[in-house]
Design a protein around this motif. Structure first.
Motif, short mmCIF file in Angstrom:
data_model
loop_
_atom_site.label_atom_id
_atom_site.label_comp_id
_atom_site.label_asym_id
_atom_site.label_seq_id
_atom_site.Cartn_x
_atom_site.Cartn_y
_atom_site.Cartn_z
N PRO A 179 -0.33 18.13 35.90
CA PRO A 179 0.40 17.68 36.08
C PRO A 179 1.74 18.14 35.11
CG PRO A 179 -1.22 15.79 35.13
CD PRO A 179 -2.10 17.63 34.54
N PRO A 180 3.58 18.45 35.58
CA PRO A 180 4.19 18.79 34.91
C PRO A 180 4.39 17.16 34.14
CG PRO A 180 3.92 18.78 37.61
CD PRO A 180 3.30 18.08 37.35
N ILE A 181 4.81 17.79 32.64
CA ILE A 181 4.69 17.06 30.99
C ILE A 181 5.65 15.71 32.01
CG2 ILE A 181 6.56 17.64 30.74
CD1 ILE A 181 4.09 16.74 28.97
N ASP A 182 6.63 15.79 32.79
CA ASP A 182 7.34 14.11 33.39
C ASP A 182 6.55 13.17 34.00
OD1 ASP A 182 7.10 15.89 35.54
OD2 ASP A 182 9.74 15.84 36.73
N GLU A 183 5.80 13.84 34.78
CA GLU A 183 4.35 12.80 35.78
C GLU A 183 3.38 12.32 34.35
OE1 GLU A 183 2.84 14.88 38.30
OE2 GLU A 183 4.36 15.51 40.05
N LEU A 184 3.53 13.13 33.50
CA LEU A 184 2.71 12.83 32.46
C LEU A 184 3.05 11.25 31.56
CD1 LEU A 184 0.54 16.25 31.38
CD2 LEU A 184 -0.40 13.33 32.73
N MET A 185 4.89 12.35 31.12
CA MET A 185 5.10 10.85 30.89
C MET A 185 4.98 9.80 31.42
SD MET A 185 6.55 12.98 28.26
CE MET A 185 7.66 12.44 27.18
N SER A 186 4.78 9.10 32.36
CA SER A 186 4.83 7.67 33.03
C SER A 186 3.07 8.02 33.85
CB SER A 186 5.70 7.68 34.27
OG SER A 186 6.30 9.16 35.16
N ALA A 187 2.56 8.55 33.08
CA ALA A 187 0.74 8.65 34.20
C ALA A 187 0.31 7.16 32.99
CB ALA A 187 -0.01 9.11 33.56
N SER A 188 -0.37 6.92 34.29
CA SER A 188 -1.85 5.52 34.23
C SER A 188 -2.65 6.74 33.13
CB SER A 188 -1.92 5.12 35.00
OG SER A 188 -3.14 5.99 35.89
N VAL A 189 -3.42 5.32 32.55
CA VAL A 189 -4.30 5.11 31.03
C VAL A 189 -5.25 6.36 31.98
CG1 VAL A 189 -6.09 4.09 30.09
CG2 VAL A 189 -3.90 3.88 29.96
N GLU A 190 -5.76 6.19 33.24
CA GLU A 190 -6.28 6.67 33.91
C GLU A 190 -6.65 8.15 34.50
OE1 GLU A 190 -5.80 3.25 35.22
OE2 GLU A 190 -6.85 2.23 34.22
N THR A 191 -5.11 8.43 34.38
CA THR A 191 -4.21 10.17 34.74
C THR A 191 -4.80 10.49 33.90
OG1 THR A 191 -2.85 8.97 36.72
CG2 THR A 191 -2.61 10.67 35.49
N ALA A 198 -5.82 7.97 25.77
CA ALA A 198 -5.46 7.94 26.92
C ALA A 198 -4.42 6.76 26.87
CB ALA A 198 -5.95 7.25 27.93
N MET A 199 -4.80 4.82 25.90
CA MET A 199 -3.89 4.00 26.02
C MET A 199 -2.84 5.00 25.00
SD MET A 199 -6.05 0.79 26.45
CE MET A 199 -7.22 0.74 25.13
N GLU A 200 -3.04 5.20 23.94
CA GLU A 200 -2.06 5.49 22.71
C GLU A 200 -1.43 6.09 23.51
OE1 GLU A 200 -2.02 7.67 18.91
OE2 GLU A 200 -3.38 7.07 19.61
N PHE A 201 -1.37 7.50 24.05
CA PHE A 201 -0.43 8.49 24.49
C PHE A 201 0.71 7.90 25.89
CE2 PHE A 201 0.93 11.08 28.16
CZ PHE A 201 1.46 12.15 27.94
N VAL A 202 -0.07 5.84 26.16
CA VAL A 202 1.12 5.71 27.59
C VAL A 202 1.47 5.18 26.74
CG1 VAL A 202 0.98 4.06 29.34
CG2 VAL A 202 -1.29 6.04 29.49
N LYS A 203 1.24 4.58 25.25
CA LYS A 203 2.49 3.30 24.89
C LYS A 203 3.60 4.11 23.73
CE LYS A 203 -0.71 0.18 24.49
NZ LYS A 203 -1.87 -0.32 23.03
N MET A 204 3.17 5.79 24.33
CA MET A 204 4.45 6.18 23.20
C MET A 204 5.44 6.33 24.13
SD MET A 204 1.82 9.70 22.22
CE MET A 204 3.82 10.71 21.60
N PRO A 205 6.98 5.92 23.06
CA PRO A 205 8.22 6.37 23.34
C PRO A 205 8.33 7.20 24.07
CG PRO A 205 8.21 5.81 20.75
CD PRO A 205 6.15 6.11 21.06
N ARG A 206 9.28 7.86 25.36
CA ARG A 206 9.23 8.09 25.74
C ARG A 206 10.53 8.95 25.17
NH1 ARG A 206 4.90 8.19 26.51
NH2 ARG A 206 3.68 7.37 27.95
#
Length: 121
Positions: free
Chosen positions: A89-101, A113-121
């Motif tokens: 998916p486009p990177i901007d979609e990954l920036m707000s993606a769920s852990v499952e995505t 995945a949880m670490e990625f989702v918690k990263m500051p944007r």
């Protein structure tokens, strides 16, 4: 012209600058000037090492598919982003993606995945 201790007496061959003079070839234990044959040998060695590294990387790329952070970095570093080819998916979609995505799209473990989702944007 001549080397006396760590001082080199030079003569201008081309370009601009002093016609001749003295310069230190070492400072604080580090070489500042090296003979051309030493530099040529070091450059050749560096080229050979880079070629070996490239071959090793290619064999690793063939041997094992990327996953997780390596997959993300490899795909988004390409000139044509993997998102454009439908691989990711486009990177901007990954920036707000769920852990499952993130887990599904990138092959991350749940913890990663949880670490990625918690990263500051």
């Amino acid at each position: 012209r001549e080397l006396i201790g760590d001082r080199l007496h030079f003569a201008l061959v081309s370009s601009s600058g002093p016609r001749e003079g003295w310069v230190g070839v070492r400072h604080l234990g580090k070489d500042f000037l090296l003979p051309k044959h030493v530099v040529d040998a070091a450059e050749a060695e560096a080229r050979e090492a880079a070629a070996r590294l490239k071959e090793q990387q290619a064999s690793r790329d063939d041997a094992q598919p990327l996953g997780g952070w390596a997959k993300l970095a490899a795909h988004y570093a390409r000139p044509v982003a993997a998102a454009e080819t439908g691989e990711l998916p486009p990177i901007d979609e990954l920036m707000s993606a769920s852990v499952e995505t993130v887990m599904e799209a990138l092959g991350f473990s749940e913890d990663a995945a949880m670490e990625f989702v918690k990263m500051p944007r």
